[in-house]
Design a protein around this motif. Sequence first.
Motif, PDB file in Angstrom:
ATOM      1  N   LYS A  87       7.847   7.794  64.138  1.00  0.00           N
ATOM      2  CA  LYS A  87       6.781   8.185  64.825  1.00  0.00           C
ATOM      3  C   LYS A  87       7.029   9.432  65.396  1.00  0.00           C
ATOM      4  CE  LYS A  87       7.215   3.346  66.656  1.00  0.00           C
ATOM      5  NZ  LYS A  87       7.524   2.360  67.631  1.00  0.00           N
ATOM      6  N   PHE A  88       6.835  10.335  64.462  1.00  0.00           N
ATOM      7  CA  PHE A  88       6.899  11.772  64.716  1.00  0.00           C
ATOM      8  C   PHE A  88       5.519  12.148  65.464  1.00  0.00           C
ATOM      9  CE2 PHE A  88       8.970  11.751  60.406  1.00  0.00           C
ATOM     10  CZ  PHE A  88      10.507  12.297  61.218  1.00  0.00           C
ATOM     11  N   ASP A  89       5.721  13.034  66.419  1.00  0.00           N
ATOM     12  CA  ASP A  89       4.632  13.537  67.159  1.00  0.00           C
ATOM     13  C   ASP A  89       3.759  14.741  66.486  1.00  0.00           C
ATOM     14  OD1 ASP A  89       5.003  12.048  69.836  1.00  0.00           O
ATOM     15  OD2 ASP A  89       6.650  13.301  69.733  1.00  0.00           O
ATOM     16  N   VAL A  90       4.715  15.346  65.607  1.00  0.00           N
ATOM     17  CA  VAL A  90       4.231  16.705  64.976  1.00  0.00           C
ATOM     18  C   VAL A  90       4.603  16.716  63.296  1.00  0.00           C
ATOM     19  CG1 VAL A  90       4.068  19.004  64.617  1.00  0.00           C
ATOM     20  CG2 VAL A  90       3.958  18.136  66.982  1.00  0.00           C
ATOM     21  N   LEU A  91       3.727  16.803  62.278  1.00  0.00           N
ATOM     22  CA  LEU A  91       4.477  17.079  61.097  1.00  0.00           C
ATOM     23  C   LEU A  91       4.017  18.325  60.801  1.00  0.00           C
ATOM     24  CD1 LEU A  91       3.355  13.643  59.297  1.00  0.00           C
ATOM     25  CD2 LEU A  91       5.719  14.312  60.072  1.00  0.00           C
ATOM     26  N   HIS A  92       4.825  19.179  60.578  1.00  0.00           N
ATOM     27  CA  HIS A  92       4.688  20.650  60.238  1.00  0.00           C
ATOM     28  C   HIS A  92       4.970  20.858  58.711  1.00  0.00           C
ATOM     29  CE1 HIS A  92       5.071  25.047  62.043  1.00  0.00           C
ATOM     30  NE2 HIS A  92       4.426  24.978  60.815  1.00  0.00           N
ATOM     31  N   PHE A  93       3.992  21.274  58.078  1.00  0.00           N
ATOM     32  CA  PHE A  93       4.359  21.393  56.443  1.00  0.00           C
ATOM     33  C   PHE A  93       4.708  23.077  56.510  1.00  0.00           C
ATOM     34  CE2 PHE A  93       1.932  17.640  56.927  1.00  0.00           C
ATOM     35  CZ  PHE A  93       2.036  17.033  55.994  1.00  0.00           C
ATOM     36  N   GLN A  94       5.651  23.022  55.872  1.00  0.00           N
ATOM     37  CA  GLN A  94       6.048  24.672  55.501  1.00  0.00           C
ATOM     38  C   GLN A  94       5.689  24.840  53.770  1.00  0.00           C
ATOM     39  OE1 GLN A  94       7.115  26.815  57.505  1.00  0.00           O
ATOM     40  NE2 GLN A  94       7.715  25.466  59.470  1.00  0.00           N
ATOM     41  N   ASN A  95       4.584  25.467  53.854  1.00  0.00           N
ATOM     42  CA  ASN A  95       3.902  25.643  52.345  1.00  0.00           C
ATOM     43  C   ASN A  95       3.306  24.272  52.029  1.00  0.00           C
ATOM     44  OD1 ASN A  95       3.815  28.476  51.901  1.00  0.00           O
ATOM     45  ND2 ASN A  95       5.542  28.354  50.461  1.00  0.00           N
ATOM     46  N   PHE A  96       2.474  24.398  51.027  1.00  0.00           N
ATOM     47  CA  PHE A  96       1.837  23.007  50.756  1.00  0.00           C
ATOM     48  C   PHE A  96       1.951  23.242  48.970  1.00  0.00           C
ATOM     49  CE2 PHE A  96      -0.891  20.095  49.273  1.00  0.00           C
ATOM     50  CZ  PHE A  96      -1.148  19.154  50.332  1.00  0.00           C
ATOM     51  N   GLY A  97       2.751  22.091  48.544  1.00  0.00           N
ATOM     52  CA  GLY A  97       2.965  22.242  47.180  1.00  0.00           C
ATOM     53  C   GLY A  97       2.746  20.721  46.684  1.00  0.00           C
ATOM     54  N   VAL A  98       2.959  20.705  45.223  1.00  0.00           N
ATOM     55  CA  VAL A  98       2.661  19.325  44.738  1.00  0.00           C
ATOM     56  C   VAL A  98       4.107  18.688  44.162  1.00  0.00           C
ATOM     57  CG1 VAL A  98       1.839  18.265  42.659  1.00  0.00           C
ATOM     58  CG2 VAL A  98       0.838  20.469  43.419  1.00  0.00           C
TER      59      VAL A  98
END
Length: 403
Positions: A87-98
Motif C-alpha cells: 500500500k505505497f503512497d508513492v512509487l518513484h521510478f529511478q530511470n525506466f528500464g526493461v
Amino acid sequence: MKIAFISPHTFTYPGGVQKHTLALKKEFDKKGHTVKIIYPREKPHQKRGKDEILLGGALVIPGNASRTNLSLNVTPLSIKRRLKKEKFDVLHFQNFGVFLPWQVLGAIDQLEKKPLKILTFHALLDASQIFKEIPFFIDILNDYILPKFDGIIGVSKPVLSQLKYNGPMKVIPNGIDLNFFNSNGEKIEKFCTNPSFISVNPHNYQRRSADGDQCKSAPVINILFVGRIEKRKGLIYLVKAFEFLKREFKNIRLIVVGEGDKKDKIELYIKKHHISDVFFEGRVKEKDLPKYYRTADICCFPSIYGEAFGIVLLEAMASGRPVVAFANQGYKEVLTGKGAEFLVEPKDVQGLVKKLKILIRDEKKRKEMGEWGRKEAEKYSWDKIADQTLKFYEEAIKYKLTS
C-alpha cells in the motif's frame, strides 16, 4: 508517506543511479517517511537487505554506465500482490528500464488505490545503449510510457528537454554528501612528493613534512581524473594536454582513477610518446575516493558527450578543488558563473592546456576556485535535494487531483 523506489538496476555494484536512490532514501528516513527499494536480484539466491524488495532476476549487459541490466522472469501477479500488500503512497521510478518497471506500471493499473507515479530520468539518450540499439524506443517512451506517470523529474535541463510530457516536470539535480567529500582529512601519501622521487626510487616516496601535514611542502602539482576509461570520458584528450604541459612544467603529475576498455590503448600512447609521471590507480574503494580529491591540486574531466549531469564535478568541488572540464551538456549545468571560465569545447586539447596552465601557475587562483566550488556544492546537499523531491510529490498530487 510510504514510498517505494523502483530501480531497473541491481545494487550489487552501486553506480550513480543507485547511489542517488540510496542517498534519497537516507534523507527520507530522517524525515520520518517509510521507504523501500524494489529492484531485480543479480544472483539466484541473493539475500535482500533491510527495506529491500527483490523482484525477478537481472541480466547484466553493456551500457552507457559501467553495468546495466535487463530484469527477467517477473510475474505480473506477484508484483500486484506485493503492491497491494505494501500500500505505497508513492512509487518513484529511478530511470525506466526493461522489464521490471514496465511490469510494475502494468500492475498499478489493476490496483483499487493507485499510488502517485513519479519518474526520475537520469540519462541523456545519445549516451544510452538501449536507444542506440532501438532508436524507436524514444517514441515508445514519449507516446506510451511517460503519459502513465503523474510527474517527471530530470537531473538536468538537457535531460528534460529530450522528453515530451504534458504533466508536472521539474529539474532536481543529483546531490552530494558534503561530510564525505570535503577538504579536511587524509590524502594519498604516495602522491605527496615531487615526481623525481618516483622516477628515481619508486619505493621512497612516502614521507611527511616536518609538522606532519601531508603534502604541505611538496612542490608537485597533482592533476586528477576520475571516471571510466572509455571513449566518452575523453581521457586521451587530457593525456595529450598533459604531454604538452610536461614540456613546460616538470613538477606536474597526472593521476587516473578508474578502469575501462580504452586503458590499454592510452597506456600504449603514453609509452610511445615517452610521457612521464602518469599513474593509473584503477578502481579505488569508495571510502578512498575523497582522499584522491584532497590529494589533487586540479581536477580535470574531459568527457566529450553524453553527460546528463556532472557528479564527479560536484565531488571535486565539495572537496574544495578547482575543476577544468569539457563543456558538454551536463557539465555546463554544474560549472556556471565563475566556474564556466574553466570550461573548454569538447576535444579541444589546446583549450585544456590553456586552462590547466592558468591553475598550474597560480596557486591563488587554485584556492579561489576551490573555495568557489565548495560554496557552490553546498547548494546540492542531499537534504536540500530531498526537500525539493518531496515538494514535487505535493505538486504532482495537486495536479493529479485537479486535472
